[in-house]
Design a protein around this motif. Sequence first.
Motif, PDB file in Angstrom:
ATOM      1  N   VAL A  32       0.773  -1.200   0.083  1.00  0.00           N
ATOM      2  CA  VAL A  32      -0.092  -0.157   0.117  1.00  0.00           C
ATOM      3  C   VAL A  32       0.770   1.129   0.106  1.00  0.00           C
ATOM      4  CG1 VAL A  32      -2.001  -1.522   1.102  1.00  0.00           C
ATOM      5  CG2 VAL A  32       0.507   0.239   2.655  1.00  0.00           C
ATOM      6  N   TYR A  33       0.591   2.429   0.028  1.00  0.00           N
ATOM      7  CA  TYR A  33       0.706   3.996  -0.219  1.00  0.00           C
ATOM      8  C   TYR A  33       1.383   3.883   1.286  1.00  0.00           C
ATOM      9  CZ  TYR A  33       0.381   5.366  -4.242  1.00  0.00           C
ATOM     10  OH  TYR A  33       1.195   5.288  -6.084  1.00  0.00           O
ATOM     11  N   GLY A  34       2.421   4.546   1.794  1.00  0.00           N
ATOM     12  CA  GLY A  34       3.224   4.457   2.387  1.00  0.00           C
ATOM     13  C   GLY A  34       3.261   6.096   3.053  1.00  0.00           C
ATOM     14  N   LEU A  35       2.908   6.418   3.883  1.00  0.00           N
ATOM     15  CA  LEU A  35       3.448   8.059   4.647  1.00  0.00           C
ATOM     16  C   LEU A  35       4.619   8.187   5.365  1.00  0.00           C
ATOM     17  CD1 LEU A  35       2.764  11.308   4.813  1.00  0.00           C
ATOM     18  CD2 LEU A  35       1.590  10.219   7.041  1.00  0.00           C
ATOM     19  N   GLY A  36       5.855   8.570   4.832  1.00  0.00           N
ATOM     20  CA  GLY A  36       7.295   8.342   5.113  1.00  0.00           C
ATOM     21  C   GLY A  36       8.075   9.740   5.608  1.00  0.00           C
ATOM     22  N   ALA A  37       9.094   9.627   6.723  1.00  0.00           N
ATOM     23  CA  ALA A  37       9.567  10.881   7.582  1.00  0.00           C
ATOM     24  C   ALA A  37      10.927  10.080   7.382  1.00  0.00           C
ATOM     25  CB  ALA A  37       8.923  11.095   7.863  1.00  0.00           C
ATOM     26  N   ASN A  38      12.146  10.722   7.483  1.00  0.00           N
ATOM     27  CA  ASN A  38      13.186  10.341   7.955  1.00  0.00           C
ATOM     28  C   ASN A  38      13.442   9.344   9.632  1.00  0.00           C
ATOM     29  OD1 ASN A  38      15.641  10.111   8.864  1.00  0.00           O
ATOM     30  ND2 ASN A  38      16.566  12.710   9.056  1.00  0.00           N
ATOM     31  N   VAL A  39      13.644   8.858   9.760  1.00  0.00           N
ATOM     32  CA  VAL A  39      13.874   7.452  11.157  1.00  0.00           C
ATOM     33  C   VAL A  39      14.506   7.973  12.436  1.00  0.00           C
ATOM     34  CG1 VAL A  39      15.002   5.634  11.339  1.00  0.00           C
ATOM     35  CG2 VAL A  39      12.913   5.211  11.027  1.00  0.00           C
ATOM     36  N   TYR A  40      15.313   8.834  11.777  1.00  0.00           N
ATOM     37  CA  TYR A  40      16.244   9.292  12.866  1.00  0.00           C
ATOM     38  C   TYR A  40      15.657  10.833  13.270  1.00  0.00           C
ATOM     39  CZ  TYR A  40      19.286   5.687  11.605  1.00  0.00           C
ATOM     40  OH  TYR A  40      19.508   3.949  11.219  1.00  0.00           O
ATOM     41  N   LYS A 145      -7.595   4.406  11.095  1.00  0.00           N
ATOM     42  CA  LYS A 145      -8.666   3.421  11.544  1.00  0.00           C
ATOM     43  C   LYS A 145      -9.284   3.751   9.393  1.00  0.00           C
ATOM     44  CE  LYS A 145      -9.751   3.148  16.399  1.00  0.00           C
ATOM     45  NZ  LYS A 145     -10.953   3.695  17.046  1.00  0.00           N
ATOM     46  N   CYS A 146      -9.075   4.603   8.709  1.00  0.00           N
ATOM     47  CA  CYS A 146      -9.760   4.383   8.208  1.00  0.00           C
ATOM     48  C   CYS A 146      -8.878   3.205   6.663  1.00  0.00           C
ATOM     49  CB  CYS A 146      -9.851   5.865   7.131  1.00  0.00           C
ATOM     50  SG  CYS A 146     -10.194   7.461   7.429  1.00  0.00           S
ATOM     51  N   ILE A 147      -9.742   3.285   4.886  1.00  0.00           N
ATOM     52  CA  ILE A 147      -9.116   2.430   4.155  1.00  0.00           C
ATOM     53  C   ILE A 147      -7.973   2.624   3.908  1.00  0.00           C
ATOM     54  CG2 ILE A 147      -9.868   1.455   2.573  1.00  0.00           C
ATOM     55  CD1 ILE A 147     -12.705   1.534   2.530  1.00  0.00           C
ATOM     56  N   SER A 148      -6.935   1.635   4.049  1.00  0.00           N
ATOM     57  CA  SER A 148      -5.664   2.143   2.959  1.00  0.00           C
ATOM     58  C   SER A 148      -5.638   2.554   1.920  1.00  0.00           C
ATOM     59  CB  SER A 148      -4.785   1.109   3.081  1.00  0.00           C
ATOM     60  OG  SER A 148      -4.108   0.436   5.008  1.00  0.00           O
ATOM     61  N   PRO A 149      -4.831   3.193   1.640  1.00  0.00           N
ATOM     62  CA  PRO A 149      -4.019   3.581   0.156  1.00  0.00           C
ATOM     63  C   PRO A 149      -3.467   2.796  -0.835  1.00  0.00           C
ATOM     64  CG  PRO A 149      -3.329   5.251   1.465  1.00  0.00           C
ATOM     65  CD  PRO A 149      -3.254   4.174   2.184  1.00  0.00           C
ATOM     66  N   THR A 150      -4.227   2.584  -2.436  1.00  0.00           N
ATOM     67  CA  THR A 150      -3.073   1.367  -3.039  1.00  0.00           C
ATOM     68  C   THR A 150      -2.967   2.291  -4.507  1.00  0.00           C
ATOM     69  OG1 THR A 150      -5.491   0.514  -4.145  1.00  0.00           O
ATOM     70  CG2 THR A 150      -4.259  -0.262  -2.236  1.00  0.00           C
ATOM     71  N   THR A 151      -3.534   3.738  -4.916  1.00  0.00           N
ATOM     72  CA  THR A 151      -3.135   4.696  -5.520  1.00  0.00           C
ATOM     73  C   THR A 151      -2.736   5.852  -4.732  1.00  0.00           C
ATOM     74  OG1 THR A 151      -5.377   5.403  -5.551  1.00  0.00           O
ATOM     75  CG2 THR A 151      -5.298   3.732  -7.429  1.00  0.00           C
ATOM     76  N   ALA A 152      -2.015   6.852  -5.683  1.00  0.00           N
ATOM     77  CA  ALA A 152      -1.746   8.058  -5.113  1.00  0.00           C
ATOM     78  C   ALA A 152      -2.723   8.952  -5.026  1.00  0.00           C
ATOM     79  CB  ALA A 152      -1.004   8.625  -5.939  1.00  0.00           C
ATOM     80  N   GLN A 153      -4.593   8.784  -6.036  1.00  0.00           N
ATOM     81  CA  GLN A 153      -5.773   9.551  -5.683  1.00  0.00           C
ATOM     82  C   GLN A 153      -6.112   9.629  -4.523  1.00  0.00           C
ATOM     83  OE1 GLN A 153      -6.401  12.511  -7.620  1.00  0.00           O
ATOM     84  NE2 GLN A 153      -7.094  12.924  -5.713  1.00  0.00           N
TER      85      GLN A 153
END
Length: 317
Positions: A32-40, A145-153
């Motif tokens: 699925v699409y992830g919402l990313g940030a620098n782990v450190y 709690k919402c549905i995970s995203p499988t497209t950029a939209q």
Amino acid sequence: MGNIYQGTQTNIELAAQTIKNGGLVAFPTDTVYGLGANVYNAKAVASIFAAKGRPSFDPLISHIADINFLSEYAHTDSRVIDLAKHFWPGPLTFVLKRKDNLASLDLVCSGLPNIAVRMPNHPLALQLIKSAGVPIAAPSANKFKCISPTTAQHVADGLADKVDMILDGGACKIGVETTIIDLTTPHIIILRAGGLSKEELENYTGEKIYISHGDSNQPSAPGQLLKHYAPRKPMRINADASSIMPHEFFIGFGNVQGSQLNLSPSGNLEEAAANLFAYMREGENNSQYNSIAMSPIPEHGLGLAINDRIRRASYQE
Ligand code: TXA
Ligand code: MG
């Protein structure tokens, strides 16, 4: 279109720079699409929780692009390395014992002594992590709690104003989140069923793989919360085609009549997993129907992950 960016080399570099600067980038993975940030960067990680509205007791998965990164923050052994070499990149997350000298990871791990790590099988994700030069902490790029995203939209629909960039890599191939396994115990325990089936793990390891049903009040994986992945409409599961009411948006599986959408007319569970979240969204957004009904899904292979998601999506609080 808004902050959706095509996955060109220039945009990947821009996204990597955004991560390095402490920003948030949504990116495609195999699942699925992830919402990313620098782990450190604890501040950037905190902004993930804020953007999702996610409680901070829910730890995040770190995404890496090189197995050698593992030993930077986790204790490994031959079992871990062997599984990583076999299944990575791919839809499998490991929970490992953390090395306790990295205070910056406290938020990512929600203060737990363990860390979740994976290597996604998607060229954009791998290039982004490599260019950023750091592991990327990322939950699924949806509101809590919402549905995970499988497209950029899908990401833009839920989080457009909360993220600096959304990298578009098309629709995710697998469509349900990773299988999460606990590797801190002698036996392998599945904490969340997902894109890699229990059967595949058992075939490779030759061992019995256990499934944790967890404690829904004290989830070690929020996937274990009773209500999760939920559409904004009531959803009914194990619905027989003959029982469908006119107000129900019917999502079928296999050879059934009268469905608005069919996860896989031929009964293929991989195909069904890939369609699952997008079809739930269609049901949610179709104003002609005020609830969703779904066909029974067999409980094997990716059916475990599908049934886990739809059981939680249909849970009535
Ligand atoms: O497919 C996936 O795994 C996606 C993509 C973006 O990689 N990510 C994902 O993240 O599903 P999220 O945050 O929606 O779910 C992560 C799960 C949570 O259930 C969390 O509790 C569990 O991983 N988790 C993270 N760290 C953990 C830890 N240290 N111990 C146990 N569970 C952990
Ligand atoms: Mg999630």
